[in-house]
Write a protein that holds these residues in place. Structure first.
Motif, PDB file in Angstrom:
ATOM      1  N   ALA A 215       1.039  -0.958  -0.267  1.00 60.29           N
ATOM      2  CA  ALA A 215       0.133  -0.057   0.056  1.00 60.29           C
ATOM      3  C   ALA A 215       0.659   1.104  -0.229  1.00 60.29           C
ATOM      4  O   ALA A 215       0.129   1.999  -0.642  1.00 60.29           O
ATOM      5  N   SER A 216       2.271   1.098   0.766  1.00 58.29           N
ATOM      6  CA  SER A 216       3.038   2.153   0.497  1.00 58.29           C
ATOM      7  C   SER A 216       4.305   2.268   1.508  1.00 58.29           C
ATOM      8  O   SER A 216       4.213   1.454   2.408  1.00 58.29           O
ATOM      9  N   PRO A 217       5.530   1.750   0.587  1.00 55.83           N
ATOM     10  CA  PRO A 217       7.137   1.835   1.166  1.00 55.83           C
ATOM     11  C   PRO A 217       7.114   2.839   2.369  1.00 55.83           C
ATOM     12  O   PRO A 217       8.249   2.197   2.990  1.00 55.83           O
ATOM     13  N   VAL A 218       6.486   4.333   2.354  1.00 54.37           N
ATOM     14  CA  VAL A 218       6.904   5.171   3.054  1.00 54.37           C
ATOM     15  C   VAL A 218       6.183   5.439   4.485  1.00 54.37           C
ATOM     16  O   VAL A 218       6.526   4.869   5.142  1.00 54.37           O
ATOM     17  N   PHE A 219       5.162   4.665   3.958  1.00 56.31           N
ATOM     18  CA  PHE A 219       4.370   4.502   5.255  1.00 56.31           C
ATOM     19  C   PHE A 219       3.693   3.802   6.016  1.00 56.31           C
ATOM     20  O   PHE A 219       2.857   3.476   7.108  1.00 56.31           O
ATOM     21  N   GLY A 220       3.585   2.287   5.214  1.00 52.94           N
ATOM     22  CA  GLY A 220       3.691   1.198   5.320  1.00 52.94           C
ATOM     23  C   GLY A 220       4.117   0.827   6.933  1.00 52.94           C
ATOM     24  O   GLY A 220       3.200   0.354   7.414  1.00 52.94           O
ATOM     25  N   ARG A 221       4.718   0.556   7.486  1.00 52.17           N
ATOM     26  CA  ARG A 221       5.178   0.183   8.519  1.00 52.17           C
ATOM     27  C   ARG A 221       4.655   1.063  10.047  1.00 52.17           C
ATOM     28  O   ARG A 221       4.702   0.256  10.773  1.00 52.17           O
ATOM     29  N   TYR A 222       4.843   2.866   9.379  1.00 54.14           N
ATOM     30  CA  TYR A 222       3.625   3.184  10.398  1.00 54.14           C
ATOM     31  C   TYR A 222       3.234   3.102  10.571  1.00 54.14           C
ATOM     32  O   TYR A 222       2.345   2.885  12.378  1.00 54.14           O
ATOM     33  N   ARG A 223       1.950   2.696   9.454  1.00 56.29           N
ATOM     34  CA  ARG A 223       0.425   2.570   9.866  1.00 56.29           C
ATOM     35  C   ARG A 223       0.419   1.180  10.854  1.00 56.29           C
ATOM     36  O   ARG A 223      -0.454   1.216  11.476  1.00 56.29           O
ATOM     37  N   LEU A 224       1.495   0.578  10.243  1.00 61.76           N
ATOM     38  CA  LEU A 224       0.951  -0.935  10.869  1.00 61.76           C
ATOM     39  C   LEU A 224       1.608  -1.115  12.262  1.00 61.76           C
ATOM     40  O   LEU A 224       0.726  -1.432  13.448  1.00 61.76           O
ATOM     41  N   THR A 225       2.911  -0.453  12.402  1.00 64.89           N
ATOM     42  CA  THR A 225       2.977   0.310  14.267  1.00 64.89           C
ATOM     43  C   THR A 225       1.642   0.975  15.152  1.00 64.89           C
ATOM     44  O   THR A 225       1.348  -0.252  16.174  1.00 64.89           O
ATOM     45  N   GLN A 226       0.772   1.844  14.408  1.00 61.72           N
ATOM     46  CA  GLN A 226      -0.088   2.066  14.986  1.00 61.72           C
ATOM     47  C   GLN A 226      -0.810   0.939  15.116  1.00 61.72           C
ATOM     48  O   GLN A 226      -1.591   1.173  16.528  1.00 61.72           O
ATOM     49  N   LEU A 227      -1.496   0.015  14.741  1.00 58.48           N
ATOM     50  CA  LEU A 227      -2.090  -0.788  14.510  1.00 58.48           C
ATOM     51  C   LEU A 227      -2.005  -1.774  15.697  1.00 58.48           C
ATOM     52  O   LEU A 227      -2.718  -2.805  16.561  1.00 58.48           O
ATOM     53  N   LEU A 228      -0.918  -1.927  15.973  1.00 59.29           N
ATOM     54  CA  LEU A 228      -0.324  -2.814  16.812  1.00 59.29           C
ATOM     55  C   LEU A 228      -0.580  -2.285  18.415  1.00 59.29           C
ATOM     56  O   LEU A 228      -0.504  -3.052  18.993  1.00 59.29           O
ATOM     57  N   LEU A 229      -0.441  -0.928  18.670  1.00 55.16           N
ATOM     58  CA  LEU A 229      -0.412  -0.469  18.897  1.00 55.16           C
ATOM     59  C   LEU A 229      -1.817  -0.761  21.015  1.00 55.16           C
ATOM     60  O   LEU A 229      -1.004  -0.484  21.894  1.00 55.16           O
ATOM     61  N   CYS A 230      -2.429  -0.914  20.541  1.00 50.09           N
ATOM     62  CA  CYS A 230      -3.798  -1.973  21.327  1.00 50.09           C
ATOM     63  C   CYS A 230      -3.533  -2.871  22.126  1.00 50.09           C
ATOM     64  O   CYS A 230      -4.042  -3.180  22.735  1.00 50.09           O
ATOM     65  N   TYR A 231      -2.362  -3.964  21.676  1.00 47.27           N
ATOM     66  CA  TYR A 231      -2.396  -5.199  22.244  1.00 47.27           C
ATOM     67  C   TYR A 231      -2.044  -4.381  23.660  1.00 47.27           C
ATOM     68  O   TYR A 231      -0.980  -3.615  24.322  1.00 47.27           O
ATOM     69  N   GLY A 232      -2.472  -5.570  24.731  1.00 45.14           N
ATOM     70  CA  GLY A 232      -1.642  -5.367  26.210  1.00 45.14           C
ATOM     71  C   GLY A 232      -3.011  -4.433  26.748  1.00 45.14           C
ATOM     72  O   GLY A 232      -2.830  -3.614  27.931  1.00 45.14           O
ATOM     73  N   ARG A 233      -3.783  -3.794  26.362  1.00 43.57           N
ATOM     74  CA  ARG A 233      -4.995  -2.040  26.719  1.00 43.57           C
ATOM     75  C   ARG A 233      -6.039  -3.105  26.890  1.00 43.57           C
ATOM     76  O   ARG A 233      -6.007  -4.248  25.929  1.00 43.57           O
ATOM     77  N   PRO A 234      -6.890  -3.285  27.476  1.00 45.57           N
ATOM     78  CA  PRO A 234      -8.780  -4.057  27.909  1.00 45.57           C
ATOM     79  C   PRO A 234      -9.604  -3.973  26.422  1.00 45.57           C
ATOM     80  O   PRO A 234      -9.052  -2.453  25.669  1.00 45.57           O
ATOM     81  N   LYS A 235      -9.515  -5.051  26.025  1.00 43.54           N
ATOM     82  CA  LYS A 235     -10.428  -4.943  25.174  1.00 43.54           C
ATOM     83  C   LYS A 235     -11.769  -3.391  25.024  1.00 43.54           C
ATOM     84  O   LYS A 235     -12.110  -2.969  26.266  1.00 43.54           O
ATOM     85  N   GLY A 236     -11.873  -3.219  23.901  1.00 43.28           N
ATOM     86  CA  GLY A 236     -12.979  -1.069  23.439  1.00 43.28           C
ATOM     87  C   GLY A 236     -13.934  -2.238  23.117  1.00 43.28           C
ATOM     88  O   GLY A 236     -14.598  -3.492  23.337  1.00 43.28           O
ATOM     89  N   THR A 237     -15.101  -1.094  23.094  1.00 39.84           N
ATOM     90  CA  THR A 237     -16.212  -1.207  23.110  1.00 39.84           C
ATOM     91  C   THR A 237     -16.803  -2.326  21.598  1.00 39.84           C
ATOM     92  O   THR A 237     -16.115  -1.752  21.400  1.00 39.84           O
ATOM     93  N   ASP A 238     -18.073  -2.567  22.199  1.00 34.52           N
ATOM     94  CA  ASP A 238     -18.363  -3.134  21.174  1.00 34.52           C
ATOM     95  C   ASP A 238     -19.663  -2.206  19.972  1.00 34.52           C
ATOM     96  O   ASP A 238     -20.079  -2.568  19.170  1.00 34.52           O
ATOM     97  N   PHE A 239     -19.850  -1.179  20.687  1.00 37.23           N
ATOM     98  CA  PHE A 239     -20.839  -0.276  20.251  1.00 37.23           C
ATOM     99  C   PHE A 239     -21.276   0.486  19.321  1.00 37.23           C
ATOM    100  O   PHE A 239     -22.022   0.615  18.606  1.00 37.23           O
ATOM    101  N   ILE A 240     -20.264   1.151  19.001  1.00 31.17           N
ATOM    102  CA  ILE A 240     -19.407   1.560  18.103  1.00 31.17           C
ATOM    103  C   ILE A 240     -20.017   0.802  15.912  1.00 31.17           C
ATOM    104  O   ILE A 240     -21.133   0.759  15.545  1.00 31.17           O
ATOM    105  N   ARG A 241     -19.834  -0.385  16.299  1.00 34.83           N
ATOM    106  CA  ARG A 241     -19.615  -1.258  15.219  1.00 34.83           C
ATOM    107  C   ARG A 241     -21.225  -2.026  14.987  1.00 34.83           C
ATOM    108  O   ARG A 241     -22.134  -2.231  14.383  1.00 34.83           O
ATOM    109  N   GLU A 242     -21.892  -2.169  16.560  1.00 38.04           N
ATOM    110  CA  GLU A 242     -23.073  -3.219  16.352  1.00 38.04           C
ATOM    111  C   GLU A 242     -24.227  -2.171  16.422  1.00 38.04           C
ATOM    112  O   GLU A 242     -25.283  -2.362  15.495  1.00 38.04           O
ATOM    113  N   ARG A 243     -23.966  -0.903  17.205  1.00 33.73           N
ATOM    114  CA  ARG A 243     -25.495  -0.336  16.967  1.00 33.73           C
ATOM    115  C   ARG A 243     -25.479   0.720  16.825  1.00 33.73           C
ATOM    116  O   ARG A 243     -25.757   2.102  17.001  1.00 33.73           O
ATOM    117  N   VAL A 244     -24.593   1.738  16.074  1.00 28.95           N
ATOM    118  CA  VAL A 244     -24.652   2.779  15.319  1.00 28.95           C
ATOM    119  C   VAL A 244     -24.855   2.575  13.804  1.00 28.95           C
ATOM    120  O   VAL A 244     -23.942   2.573  13.236  1.00 28.95           O
TER     121      VAL A 244
END
Length: 548
Positions: free
Chosen positions: A436-465
């Motif tokens: 998708a992007s040789p420049v931005f790919g790693r940066y975006r993938l690192t951001q994706l991983l940063l929720c690891y180790g945190r509590p699970k978030g809400t499903d309200f937005i996907r399920e009920r909005v």
């Protein structure tokens, strides 16, 4: 001189105190939970802000500030409170209430943004008080921090995602989560858009408005959509610009973001290489290779900054992401890159490296920039106030925006793959993100991983909005938006239902209100007069004379 705002009743008088309390309690219930017994929120819905001059030497004289108090935990309102910072420009003409702004992020503090960019919203004061706020965990409102001592971004793994040694990477990610929890205080467990939406309803009532009139940019569109789902009967005129997705997973969002940012970089280089001052030369094909080479070189050998930290290739990518949001920022981005390439000077690029997604600089330009913690780059993060009160502007941690962005996105995300699944997915995603992007790919993938180790978030937005039954809402999608692709506007409008009307902006850049006169006037006409073009309408790309 500003005209005095005509006084309006805070709430319709009831026959007795018990009736008043009952009415206020009902006002605090989200639509989805109205059938269940609810905690008593009466005291929060009885507030009136005490407006006064905003503290600080950089604040405009006609900007007023105040606060409202909200529960730390809406399920247990007696378990603690938070103060939220407010700011407003008062109406100059006949007023029919307030319009509340959210500038995006997530993690963007509204008060300093309105102070710096307020000129572009002055037309709205013909009919409104123009109000904004620092959401919970943001700015002066119990700011979260990841303990980076004022570095512009929170601690992120320096290791390349998907490049081997996954267990070491996951240990780093968990350490990041623990460090953020230690430095953020109790608000971290109650952060996120669902609670911010409930705060927004308390603000609406405190302002004396029966319905919420609202203008949200980028992430602010997510907040507006959640409010419409929670409080459909309180929706007035909602305009959402740079519309976020409500359905795509973080992995899909990251890919879309990488693709959009790569296209924006390509467009920037097309422009830059026509200028003899372009630091990457005038050969367009070679310029793209030079950018990638610079990123990789800085990842191997970071350069020091004036604040004692190191500026890496991923810091450069973050600065590029911010600088590419609008064509109006291309000339200063070109100069900042030239300072780095020619002199090793990172100062100009650090001005772009905010780490968040929000409203680009307006066509008017800001005569000054008001930022919390701007002079605290080498200081230690402030410890949170135990009483939930507002912190001083000078004590907002310098990493608050990216720390809050991370915390809110994770709180809104119900996906928490375990270590084995995350390791396997990362291997697959690495190739997709690099493609998708040789420049931005790693940066975006690192951001994706940063929720690891945190509590699970809400499903309200996907399920009920979805399928909201509200007054008409205006959704603005920009065809060349690098952060929130146009298709998200169409998909979100379809998901929200017949109340959502799409304005098709044919222009470039993130959001349209700041860059397109057509979008600007269409949104203002909707907010001020309730008028909408047939079928939502469209706006042409602004020509050079409009940009000038």
């Amino acid at each position: 001189m500003l005209a005095m705002l005509s006084t309006r009743p805070f709430v319709r008088r009831c026959a007795g105190a018990s009736a008043l309390a009952l009415a206020l309690l009902g006002a605090g219930l989200p639509a989805a939970a109205a059938g269940r017994p609810q905690p008593d929120l009466t005291r929060f819905y009885q507030q009136r802000p005490a407006w006064a001059a905003c503290p600080g030497p950089d604040m405009p004289e006609d900007l007023e500030c105040a606060k409202v108090t909200v529960p730390l935990d809406y399920a247990r309102p007696d378990a603690g409170t938070l103060d939220l910072a407010l700011a407003r420009y008062r109406a100059t003409g006949p007023s029919h209430g307030s319009v509340v702004l959210n500038f995006g992020g997530p993690g963007g503090a509204g008060v300093p943004q309105l102070a710096a960019e307020g000129r572009q919203f002055m037309d709205l004061t013909n009919g409104y008080d123009v109000v904004t706020f620092d959401p919970r965990g943001v700015g002066r409102s119990s700011p979260v921090s990841c303990g980076e001592g004022g570095v512009a971004v929170p601690a992120v793994p320096r290791q390349d995602p998907g490049a081997g040694q996954p267990q070491a990477l996951l240990r780093q990610l968990r350490q990041v989560a623990e460090e953020c929890a230690r430095n953020s205080g109790p608000v971290l467990a109650h952060i996120g858009t669902v609670n911010a939406s409930r705060d927004l309803d308390v603000i609406r009532q405190a302002l004396g408005d029966k319905k919420l009139d609202y203008l949200g940019f980028s992430y602010g569109s997510r907040l507006g959509a959640v409010y419409a789902a929670q409080f459909p009967d309180r929706v007035g005129r909602l305009a959402l610009d740079g519309v976020d997705t409500l359905t795509e997973s973080p992995a899909e969002q990251g890919l879309a973001g990488a693709e959009g940012q790569q296209q924006a970089l390509d467009d920037f280089l097309d422009w830059c290489t026509t200028d003899v001052g372009c630091p990457f030369g005038q050969d367009r094909r070679r310029a793209g290779d030079e950018v990638l080479r610079l990123v990789r070189s800085l990842d191997r050998d970071p350069v020091p900054t004036d604040f004692g930290a190191s500026f890496t290739g991923q810091d450069l990518v973050g600065a590029l992401a911010q600088g590419l949001y609008s064509k109006r920022t291309w000339p200063p981005l070109e100069r900042a890159l030239a300072s780095l390439v020619e002199d090793g000077d990172t100062r100009r690029l650090l001005g772009f490296a905010t780490g968040g997604i929000g409203l680009p600089h307006s066509r008017y330009g800001a005569d000054h920039t008001v930022r919390y913690g701007a002079d605290r780059a080498g200081a230690s993060p402030v410890r949170h106030r135990e009483d939930g009160g507002l912190v001083d502007a000078a004590d907002v941690p310098a990493d608050n925006l990216p720390a809050a962005l991370l915390a809110i996105n994770c709180a809104d995300d119900p996906d928490r793959p375990d270590a084995a699944r995350l390791t396997e997915e990362t291997k697959t995603l690495r190739a997709a993100y690099d493609h998708a992007s040789p420049v931005f790919g790693r940066y975006r993938l690192t951001q994706l991983l940063l929720c690891y180790g945190r509590p699970k978030g809400t499903d309200f937005i996907r399920e009920r909005v979805k399928d909201v039954h509200t007054a008409k809402m205006l959704l603005v999608g920009t065809r060349g938006d690098p952060a929130t692709p146009y298709r998200w506007t169409v998909e979100t409008a379809r998901r929200l239902g017949s109340s959502a009307v799409v304005l098709d902006n044919k222009g470039e850049g993130h959001t349209g209100y700041s860059s397109s006169m057509c979008v600007h006037h269409t949104v203002n006409d909707f907010l001020l007069y309730g008028t909408l073009p047939s079928g939502g309408g469209s706006c042409p790309a602004d020509g050079p004379e409009d940009a000038a």
